[in-house]
Design a protein around this motif. Structure first.
Motif, PDB file in Angstrom:
ATOM      1  N   VAL A 169      86.561 -43.785 -10.845  1.00 27.65           N
ATOM      2  CA  VAL A 169      87.808 -44.570 -10.788  1.00 27.65           C
ATOM      3  C   VAL A 169      87.361 -45.923 -10.156  1.00 27.65           C
ATOM      4  O   VAL A 169      87.976 -46.939 -10.460  1.00 27.65           O
ATOM      5  CB  VAL A 169      88.980 -43.725 -10.171  1.00 27.65           C
ATOM      6  N   VAL A 170      86.985 -45.979  -8.969  1.00 32.17           N
ATOM      7  CA  VAL A 170      86.551 -46.934  -8.177  1.00 32.17           C
ATOM      8  C   VAL A 170      85.918 -47.882  -8.909  1.00 32.17           C
ATOM      9  O   VAL A 170      85.940 -49.222  -8.903  1.00 32.17           O
ATOM     10  CB  VAL A 170      86.070 -46.885  -6.744  1.00 32.17           C
ATOM     11  N   ALA A 171      84.807 -47.488  -9.729  1.00 28.89           N
ATOM     12  CA  ALA A 171      83.880 -48.273 -10.153  1.00 28.89           C
ATOM     13  C   ALA A 171      84.558 -48.946 -11.527  1.00 28.89           C
ATOM     14  O   ALA A 171      84.456 -50.095 -11.679  1.00 28.89           O
ATOM     15  CB  ALA A 171      82.439 -47.494 -10.970  1.00 28.89           C
ATOM     16  N   ALA A 172      85.560 -48.299 -12.233  1.00 32.78           N
ATOM     17  CA  ALA A 172      86.156 -48.540 -13.194  1.00 32.78           C
ATOM     18  C   ALA A 172      87.201 -49.997 -12.815  1.00 32.78           C
ATOM     19  O   ALA A 172      87.357 -50.843 -13.429  1.00 32.78           O
ATOM     20  CB  ALA A 172      87.035 -47.393 -13.845  1.00 32.78           C
ATOM     21  N   ILE A 173      87.790 -49.892 -11.370  1.00 33.79           N
ATOM     22  CA  ILE A 173      88.527 -50.856 -10.923  1.00 33.79           C
ATOM     23  C   ILE A 173      87.668 -52.077 -10.773  1.00 33.79           C
ATOM     24  O   ILE A 173      88.336 -53.180 -11.171  1.00 33.79           O
ATOM     25  CB  ILE A 173      89.234 -50.391  -9.571  1.00 33.79           C
ATOM     26  N   PHE A 174      86.609 -51.918 -10.292  1.00 29.69           N
ATOM     27  CA  PHE A 174      85.831 -53.233 -10.023  1.00 29.69           C
ATOM     28  C   PHE A 174      85.525 -53.949 -11.432  1.00 29.69           C
ATOM     29  O   PHE A 174      85.416 -54.894 -11.423  1.00 29.69           O
ATOM     30  CB  PHE A 174      84.381 -52.849  -9.433  1.00 29.69           C
ATOM     31  N   ARG A 175      85.154 -53.005 -12.376  1.00 26.46           N
ATOM     32  CA  ARG A 175      84.736 -53.410 -13.590  1.00 26.46           C
ATOM     33  C   ARG A 175      86.002 -54.209 -14.388  1.00 26.46           C
ATOM     34  O   ARG A 175      85.812 -55.534 -15.179  1.00 26.46           O
ATOM     35  CB  ARG A 175      84.335 -52.487 -14.633  1.00 26.46           C
ATOM     36  N   GLU A 176      87.203 -53.670 -14.095  1.00 22.79           N
ATOM     37  CA  GLU A 176      88.254 -54.086 -14.613  1.00 22.79           C
ATOM     38  C   GLU A 176      88.582 -55.660 -14.048  1.00 22.79           C
ATOM     39  O   GLU A 176      88.963 -56.489 -14.704  1.00 22.79           O
ATOM     40  CB  GLU A 176      89.478 -53.354 -14.549  1.00 22.79           C
TER      41      GLU A 176
END
Length: 347
Positions: A77-84
């Motif tokens: 989830v944290v990685a997905a936030i950074f990618r978004e």
């Protein structure tokens, strides 16, 4: 010069130690360039600190690489936030604390709408300022207006109900989808009997319609607005003026609809003509009608729900985009109302 993590090693170590007893995953996010990294982390790492406060995962920044170590699902989830956030930045958008908060909620909740879809939907640009949805709820609202003939937006103050409807109306006029905009409100405080007020008719109703003018001034120059008003391309009038008319090729907005009676609501909805669309906005917790009078906005939900061409969008405190305190106050009042209703049922 490489960018290093701003967090104290002891804090990172504690978080990493806490995750060792669980199934962990390490994910690396590569950031393309120092400028993107600065925008991603925020001024004095403001955005990074917000993400750290929301999750237990360890977040280490070295050079152009972010390493997330944490519980399996959370680290993803944290990685997905950074990618978004990187996708937003690459599209030329600046990420504020508000956009980050919405991004966290959308990614964490695995919502169908992505932050990029929400924040990149530009409705209108005036003097370099883009008007766009700022929450997932607002994006659903804007999409409903595009798809449906009549859209009802129900929710508390500060959720952008009127403002976004106005932006959609101005955009439709500019794109020649309609030939005029009609904005109306019930002058409920005076019972729509305005004779006792001083001045001309328009001076009498001006206090009730002023919020609509204010929103329009954010979307077009005052001179252009006045020309369109003089030509009748834009009409701002109390609800009583709608009676007996058929409104063709128009974008019609009824604001403060919670203060309409059932008869007024029916009258307004049946004014709709060919090539027109309508948006009805209101807050059913702020009804100013005389005691015992049923709100037309409350009743219409039972009558038209499920009818083809009609959409009901319910905005919540989460969609409030004013000061953060406003959102918390809306939630507090909601809890208070629920408690009073619950105590009333027990009594």
């Amino acid at each position: 010069m490489p960018l290093l993590t701003r967090r104290e090693p002891s804090r990172a170590s504690r978080r990493l130690t806490d995750t060792l007893s669980k199934e962990t995953k390490e994910i690396k996010v590569v950031v393309p360039g120092d400028q993107a990294m600065v925008e991603l982390l925020g001024h004095q790492d403001q955005l990074l600190k917000i993400i750290e406060s929301e999750f237990d995962s360890s977040i280490l920044v070295r050079g152009n690489e972010i390493t997330i170590t944490g519980e399996d699902r959370e680290s993803e989830v944290v990685a997905a936030i950074f990618r978004e956030l990187l996708e937003l930045i690459s599209g030329g958008q600046r990420v504020s604390a508000h956009e980050l908060g919405e991004t966290i909620q959308m990614v964490r909740g695995a919502e169908e709408l992505t932050p990029t879809k929400v924040f990149s939907d530009v409705i209108l640009v005036h003097r370099g300022t883009a008007i766009r949805p700022k929450t997932a709820g607002q994006k659903h609202y804007v999409d409903a207006i595009r798809k449906q003939t009549i859209t009802f937006a129900i929710g508390p103050a500060g959720t952008g109900k009127t403002y976004l409807a106005m932006a959609m109306a101005v955009a439709a006029l500019q794109q020649k989808q309609v030939s005029r905009i009609i904005l109306t409100r019930p002058a409920v405080e005076a019972g729509e009997k305005l004779g006792f007020l001083p001045g001309t008719l328009y001076e009498k109703v001006d206090p009730y319609l002023r919020p609509l003018y204010d929103a329009l001034f954010d979307m077009m120059d005052a001179d252009r607005f006045q020309r369109l008003l003089d030509r009748g391309t834009i009409e701002v009038a109390p609800l009583a003026f709608m009676r007996g008319r058929t409104l063709n090729d128009a974008f019609i907005i009824l604001d403060e609809a919670q203060n309409t009676s059932p008869e007024q609501m029916k009258m307004f909805l049946t004014r709709l003509g060919f090539g027109s669309r309508s948006v009805v906005t209101g807050d059913v917790t702020q009804i100013d009608l005389p005691g015992g009078t049923c709100s037309g906005l409350k009743q219409v939900q039972d009558i038209l729900s499920g009818l083809e061409g009609v959409s009901f969008v319910h905005l919540t405190a989460r969609d409030v985009v004013r000061h953060e305190l406003v959102q918390r106050m809306v939630e507090a009042y909601k809890r208070f109302d629920e408690r009073i209703q619950s105590e009333g049922k027990k009594a």
